[in-house]
Design an enzyme around this catalytic site. Structure first.
Site, PDB file in Angstrom:
ATOM      1  N   LYS A  27       3.599   1.841  -6.481  1.00  0.00           N
ATOM      2  CA  LYS A  27       3.535   0.859  -7.568  1.00  0.00           C
ATOM      3  C   LYS A  27       2.717   1.368  -8.751  1.00  0.00           C
ATOM      4  O   LYS A  27       3.090   1.138  -9.913  1.00  0.00           O
ATOM      5  CB  LYS A  27       2.974  -0.469  -7.061  1.00  0.00           C
ATOM      6  CG  LYS A  27       1.576  -0.417  -6.483  1.00  0.00           C
ATOM      7  CD  LYS A  27       1.166  -1.754  -5.901  1.00  0.00           C
ATOM      8  CE  LYS A  27      -0.255  -1.709  -5.351  1.00  0.00           C
ATOM      9  NZ  LYS A  27      -0.396  -0.734  -4.231  1.00  0.00           N
ATOM     10  N   THR A  54      -9.883  -1.654 -12.425  1.00  0.00           N
ATOM     11  CA  THR A  54     -10.681  -2.802 -11.980  1.00  0.00           C
ATOM     12  C   THR A  54     -11.458  -2.505 -10.703  1.00  0.00           C
ATOM     13  O   THR A  54     -12.225  -3.341 -10.250  1.00  0.00           O
ATOM     14  CB  THR A  54      -9.771  -4.013 -11.728  1.00  0.00           C
ATOM     15  OG1 THR A  54      -8.792  -3.664 -10.747  1.00  0.00           O
ATOM     16  CG2 THR A  54      -9.075  -4.446 -13.004  1.00  0.00           C
ATOM     17  N   ARG A 114      -3.504  12.546 -12.624  1.00  0.00           N
ATOM     18  CA  ARG A 114      -2.070  12.467 -12.931  1.00  0.00           C
ATOM     19  C   ARG A 114      -1.793  11.683 -14.205  1.00  0.00           C
ATOM     20  O   ARG A 114      -0.653  11.661 -14.678  1.00  0.00           O
ATOM     21  CB  ARG A 114      -1.306  11.866 -11.752  1.00  0.00           C
ATOM     22  CG  ARG A 114      -1.449  10.378 -11.579  1.00  0.00           C
ATOM     23  CD  ARG A 114      -0.501   9.856 -10.502  1.00  0.00           C
ATOM     24  NE  ARG A 114      -0.569   8.420 -10.410  1.00  0.00           N
ATOM     25  CZ  ARG A 114      -0.794   7.753  -9.291  1.00  0.00           C
ATOM     26  NH1 ARG A 114      -1.002   8.414  -8.170  1.00  0.00           N
ATOM     27  NH2 ARG A 114      -0.824   6.437  -9.281  1.00  0.00           N
ATOM     28  N   GLU A 147     -13.431   1.056 -17.125  1.00  0.00           N
ATOM     29  CA  GLU A 147     -13.674   0.470 -15.807  1.00  0.00           C
ATOM     30  C   GLU A 147     -14.343  -0.890 -15.990  1.00  0.00           C
ATOM     31  O   GLU A 147     -15.517  -0.980 -16.343  1.00  0.00           O
ATOM     32  CB  GLU A 147     -14.550   1.391 -14.958  1.00  0.00           C
ATOM     33  CG  GLU A 147     -13.880   2.713 -14.614  1.00  0.00           C
ATOM     34  CD  GLU A 147     -14.711   3.579 -13.686  1.00  0.00           C
ATOM     35  OE1 GLU A 147     -15.864   3.179 -13.373  1.00  0.00           O
ATOM     36  OE2 GLU A 147     -14.225   4.648 -13.270  1.00  0.00           O
ATOM     37  N   ALA A 166       0.829  -1.193   0.000  1.00  0.00           N
ATOM     38  CA  ALA A 166       0.000   0.000   0.000  1.00  0.00           C
ATOM     39  C   ALA A 166       0.869   1.250   0.000  1.00  0.00           C
ATOM     40  O   ALA A 166       1.837   1.352   0.755  1.00  0.00           O
ATOM     41  CB  ALA A 166      -0.915  -0.011   1.226  1.00  0.00           C
ATOM     42  N   HIS A 183      -5.869   9.591  -9.085  1.00  0.00           N
ATOM     43  CA  HIS A 183      -5.263   8.714 -10.087  1.00  0.00           C
ATOM     44  C   HIS A 183      -5.520   9.258 -11.490  1.00  0.00           C
ATOM     45  O   HIS A 183      -4.623   9.313 -12.333  1.00  0.00           O
ATOM     46  CB  HIS A 183      -5.842   7.302  -9.974  1.00  0.00           C
ATOM     47  CG  HIS A 183      -5.045   6.394  -9.089  1.00  0.00           C
ATOM     48  ND1 HIS A 183      -4.163   5.477  -9.590  1.00  0.00           N
ATOM     49  CD2 HIS A 183      -4.999   6.283  -7.746  1.00  0.00           C
ATOM     50  CE1 HIS A 183      -3.600   4.821  -8.587  1.00  0.00           C
ATOM     51  NE2 HIS A 183      -4.097   5.286  -7.454  1.00  0.00           N
ATOM     52  N   ASP A 224      -4.863  -1.868 -13.521  1.00  0.00           N
ATOM     53  CA  ASP A 224      -4.615  -1.524 -12.127  1.00  0.00           C
ATOM     54  C   ASP A 224      -5.930  -1.717 -11.353  1.00  0.00           C
ATOM     55  O   ASP A 224      -6.854  -0.907 -11.485  1.00  0.00           O
ATOM     56  CB  ASP A 224      -4.144  -0.076 -12.040  1.00  0.00           C
ATOM     57  CG  ASP A 224      -3.576   0.308 -10.692  1.00  0.00           C
ATOM     58  OD1 ASP A 224      -3.609  -0.531  -9.781  1.00  0.00           O
ATOM     59  OD2 ASP A 224      -3.115   1.454 -10.549  1.00  0.00           O
TER      60      ASP A 224
END
Length: 401
Positions: A236, A255, A275, A284, A232, A272, A302
């Site tokens: 990554k 996901t 950026r 999605e 976390a 997210h 991701d």
């Protein structure tokens, strides 16, 4: 056309004077970089920097034959003293062309930030694009249909999306030698810099390097399938995004989906999305197999931990009785289908997943089921990927390459 890079750093140089950061501390000796300046065929100097004459001498070149000095970006602080014998430095207005007595043709390329880019065509037909620090071409500038540049010198580390635009317009092709300049302390020097630039299809060279336009250089091989693991807030997802940020038309596969009424989750998703490059398209879904099977631009998925959560929901794996009756089989089948799709895909794909189970044993059977399932899934997907990274505290450790 011969290009000598007298310097490859930012206007402040590297290390920055008085900066105590770790990257500057490591940028000593051969890793130090003077402000970027380029000598073209000994006749054209792009950017006038302190110590240009000495830098040229170190590289085995004299500036006595320079016929034109062009500036690309505003210079803060006192003006750089013009070495004796050099013509007065100037700038070409955006969109206009300049013919140099040496036979070079220069066209000023408009930028989306302060500064001017230069397209240089040599007497031998070699073509160079040189961009200022923090700059990217404003629009396609009518380039579609023209052949790719032989060499592109750009702020790849600071503006990777500029490289994506150049690829989308055809300005950068498979044989274009992309060299990162204006290098700053944002990226640690050495192997980490090489790794990040290789992910963008670019390279860095030491100050004083001479490059021949059109000369073949092995383009860094980009792995077709990459798995990025991490805990976390390890960085990554950002690491995964870096691997594709210099390429256009990426499909970002989220996901996690929407969680109605969860404001904190919505803020996470929003950060997210902000950026990511504007040219990326977001999908999605947890239905990954059709996406992997279809042709198309690169995929960034991701993440697999959220995919597994959805798969366990669908299999009823949280309930002990359902798990024993059919959940284990259904989850195994869906996992096997995903791993087979990763094996068979022809697309470039970067997958993100959590690395869990390093010490804490979940208190519930369903929690242990998820932990074990994710560990097995990560291992199976890693086995199908050419490249695997583990991100720890923001530092990427290569596990497989």
């Amino acid at each position: 056309m011969e290009l000598t890079l007298l310097g490859t750093g930012t206007p402040e140089g590297l290390p920055r004077p008085g900066c105590p950061c770790a990257a500057c501390a490591a940028s000593v000796g051969p890793r130090s970089r003077a402000a970027t300046a380029v000598l073209v065929d000994g006749a054209l100097l792009l950017d006038l920097t302190p110590g240009a004459v000495l830098a040229g001498a170190r590289a085995g070149h004299s500036l006595a034959g320079v016929r034109q000095v062009l500036l690309t970006h505003p210079h803060d602080g006192p003006a750089v003293e013009l070495p004796p014998g050099l013509p007065t430095a100037g700038r070409v207005p955006d969109g206009q062309e300049l013919a140099v007595i040496s036979g070079h043709r220069v066209r000023a390329v408009p930028m989306d930030a302060p500064g001017t880019g230069y397209e240089v065509t040599g007497p031998d037909g070699g073509r160079l694009l040189y961009l200022p620090p923090g700059g990217a071409p404003a629009g396609t500038d009518g380039r579609r249909g023209l052949r790719p540049y032989d060499v592109v010198l750009a702020d790849v580390a600071g503006r990777p999306e500029a490289l994506a635009r150049l690829r989308a317009s055809g300005a950068v092709g498979v044989a274009t030698d992309v060299i990162a300049v204006h290098l700053d302390h944002d990226v640690p020097p050495g192997r980490e810099l090489e790794r990040r630039l290789a992910a963008a299809g670019a390279r860095a060279v030491p100050d004083g390097t001479t490059v021949l336009a059109g000369e073949y250089h092995a383009v860094p091989e980009l792995p077709r399938r990459t798995l990025v693991l991490g805990g976390a807030r390890s960085g990554k997802s950002m690491e995964a995004e870096r691997r594709l940020e210099a390429f256009p038309e990426v499909v970002y596969v989220a996901t996690g989906g929407a969680r109605h009424g969860d404001a904190e989750w919505a803020r996470r998703v929003g950060l997210h999305r902000e950026r990511r490059p504007a040219s990326w398209r977001t999908v999605e879904t947890c239905d990954l197999v059709p996406l992997l099977a279809a042709d198309g631009p690169p995929l960034l998925i991701d993440c697999l931990a959220l995919w597994l959560t959805d798969a366990m929901d669908g299999a009823g794996a949280w309930d002990d009785e359902v798990w024993a009756e059919r959940g284990r089989r259904l989850l195994g089948e869906r996992t096997a289908d995903l791993v087979a799709a990763v094996r068979a895909t022809r697309r470039q794909v970067v997958l993100v997943s959590n690395e869990v189970g390093s010490g804490v044993v979940p208190a519930t059977a369903s929690g242990r089921r998820f932990r074990d399932g994710l560990g097995r899934l990560n291992a199976a997907v890693a086995g199908e990927c050419e490249h695997v990274l583990l991100v720890v505290a923001g530092q990427a450790v290569v596990l497989k390459e």
